[in-house]
Every structure is written in structure tokens, then in C-alpha cells.
Enzyme design. Structure first.
Site, PDB file in Angstrom:
ATOM      1  N   LEU A 244      -1.653  -4.215  -7.352  1.00  0.00           N
ATOM      2  CA  LEU A 244      -1.288  -5.585  -6.670  1.00  0.00           C
ATOM      3  C   LEU A 244      -0.828  -5.908  -5.385  1.00  0.00           C
ATOM      4  O   LEU A 244      -1.249  -7.393  -5.229  1.00  0.00           O
ATOM      5  CB  LEU A 244      -0.350  -5.175  -7.742  1.00  0.00           C
ATOM      6  CG  LEU A 244       0.681  -6.983  -8.330  1.00  0.00           C
ATOM      7  CD1 LEU A 244       0.063  -8.257  -8.321  1.00  0.00           C
ATOM      8  CD2 LEU A 244       1.629  -6.624  -8.990  1.00  0.00           C
TER       9      LEU A 244
ATOM     10  N   GLY B 154      -0.892   3.590  -9.553  1.00  0.00           N
ATOM     11  CA  GLY B 154      -2.037   2.658  -8.918  1.00  0.00           C
ATOM     12  C   GLY B 154      -1.978   0.733  -8.492  1.00  0.00           C
ATOM     13  O   GLY B 154      -2.180   0.530  -8.085  1.00  0.00           O
ATOM     14  N   CYS B 155      -1.342   0.644  -9.844  1.00  0.00           N
ATOM     15  CA  CYS B 155      -0.791  -1.058 -10.035  1.00  0.00           C
ATOM     16  C   CYS B 155       0.176  -1.071  -9.286  1.00  0.00           C
ATOM     17  O   CYS B 155      -0.394  -2.028  -8.445  1.00  0.00           O
ATOM     18  CB  CYS B 155      -0.571  -0.976 -11.421  1.00  0.00           C
ATOM     19  SG  CYS B 155      -2.647  -0.333 -12.856  1.00  0.00           S
ATOM     20  N   SER B 156       1.190  -0.478  -8.774  1.00  0.00           N
ATOM     21  CA  SER B 156       2.451  -0.804  -8.016  1.00  0.00           C
ATOM     22  C   SER B 156       2.149  -0.670  -6.309  1.00  0.00           C
ATOM     23  O   SER B 156       2.624  -1.639  -5.659  1.00  0.00           O
ATOM     24  CB  SER B 156       3.472  -0.711  -8.648  1.00  0.00           C
ATOM     25  OG  SER B 156       3.225  -0.933  -9.843  1.00  0.00           O
TER      26      SER B 156
ATOM     27  N   THR C 153       2.799   0.500 -13.288  1.00  0.00           N
ATOM     28  CA  THR C 153       1.839   2.033 -13.108  1.00  0.00           C
ATOM     29  C   THR C 153       1.814   2.391 -11.852  1.00  0.00           C
ATOM     30  O   THR C 153       1.848   1.785 -11.095  1.00  0.00           O
ATOM     31  CB  THR C 153       0.730   1.924 -14.086  1.00  0.00           C
ATOM     32  OG1 THR C 153      -0.099   1.132 -13.169  1.00  0.00           O
ATOM     33  CG2 THR C 153       1.111   2.299 -15.651  1.00  0.00           C
TER      34      THR C 153
END
Length: 188
Positions: free
Chosen positions: A84, A78-80, A76
């Protein structure tokens, strides 16, 4: 009882009842409280790379200091792009401060998490663990329902766990934002 003592007692009882009602509305069906500092990490198996590679975070944290952070979904935006990568970039610095392991948890299957780990070059820095049935996330009572991502997911949070006990916990106020759970905000 004097009038003022009785009045204070009634206010206290009303406050207590109000807290119980609010908590029961915000928690899981079993009326668990969301994870808190001082709680033991749940003994639940997660999966690394394959459904046969079980990792139990209660066991992993025994005698160690680990960071666990959770994201709503692998790949996703924001996560990528932010969450992370921040931990990957700061991994050496965090480990130099006594952190033994950095773990990212997401309600995804182990194959997706493995592909995401390769895509993000996390090897040796951050371990990506799958919580396919949200068992770990439910045990912490940190679920959020995000229909476009398939339903039950994890709230975005970060925690420090020392010898199986949560010593620091930051849950994003809206469950999904990017502020207090970022690598730069971790409270060791």
C-alpha cells in the site's frame, strides 16, 4: 488421414484434454477461469468506509483508467509496510500518466479498511475498498485460502482497467509475495 497428421491430431487432443483438466483443478467450483487481460471487470459492489457506501468497480471504471490492486489483509506486515505505501507514494506520478483512480481491495470489512486508510494516510491518493464476503475476489477467481488470516482472502495482484476492461494483470506467482504487483512494477 495420413499417419503424421493423425499423430499430430492425437497430440493436440491430449494437450487440450490436459489443459481442461488442469484448469478445472485450479479454478472455483463454477469452473471459472481466473481473470485475464481482455476480460470485463465484474459488476460487484464493494464498500468504502461504511456498509452503506457501495462502490461498483465496473461502474467506477466506465470511461476511466483505473488501477486496482489487492492485498491479502489490511494491517498485515507486507501490505502495510510495502504494498500500500508504494501506491500512496507513487499516486501523483501514476495519475500524471493518465490514471484516474487507484483502488486497493481486500477481503476485510469496511470499518477495518477505513481505519487502515487513516493509518496509512491514503486520502486523495488511494481508495481502500472492502470485499467482506470475497464476492469481487471470487468473481475474478483470485482467491487464496490463508488460514492464519481467517480463510478465504485475495491473492496479491495488480491490474489496470480501462473503460471496464482489464488491460494489464500481474498476479503474484505464489498469490501472496511482493514482486510483480508492486507500484514500481505496474504496467500502464
Amino acid at each position: 488421414m495420413s499417419g503424421s497428421l493423425l499423430s499430430r491430431h492425437r497430440v493436440f487432443v491430449k494437450s487440450l484434454v490436459s489443459q481442461v483438466v488442469r484448469r478445472s483443478l485450479k479454478t472455483t467450483a463454477s469452473l471459472n477461469m481466473p481473470a485475464q487481460v481482455g476480460d470485463s471487470i465484474p459488476s460487484v459492489d464493494l464498500y468504502e468506509d461504511l456498509p452503506t457506501n457501495k462502490v461498483n468497480l465496473a461502474e467506477l471504471s466506465a470511461g476511466k483508467k483505473i488501477i486496482i490492486f489487492a492485498v491479502p489483509g489490511a494491517f498485515t506486515p507486507g501490505c502495510s509496510k510495502t504494498h500500500l505505501p508504494g501506491y500512496v507514494q507513487k499516486a501523483d506520478q501514476l495519475k500524471s500518466q493518465g490514471v484516474n483512480e487507484i483502488v486497493c481491495v481486500s477481503v476485510n470489512d469496511p470499518f477495518v479498511m477505513s481505519a487502515w486508510a487513516k493509518d496509512q494516510n491514503t486520502s486523495g491518493k488511494v481508495r481502500l475498498l472492502a470485499d467482506p464476503a470475497a464476492a469481487f475476489t471470487k468473481a475474478l477467481d483470485l482467491t487464496v485460502d490463508i488460514a492464519p488470516l481467517g480463510g478465504v482472502r485475495s491473492k496479491r495482484y495488480s491490474m489496470v482497467v480501462e473503460n471496464g476492461k482489464i488491460t494489464s494483470l500481474q498476479v503474484e506467482p505464489d498469490g501472496t509475495g511482493l514482486s510483480c504487483s508492486l507500484a514500481d512494477a505496474i504496467k500502464l
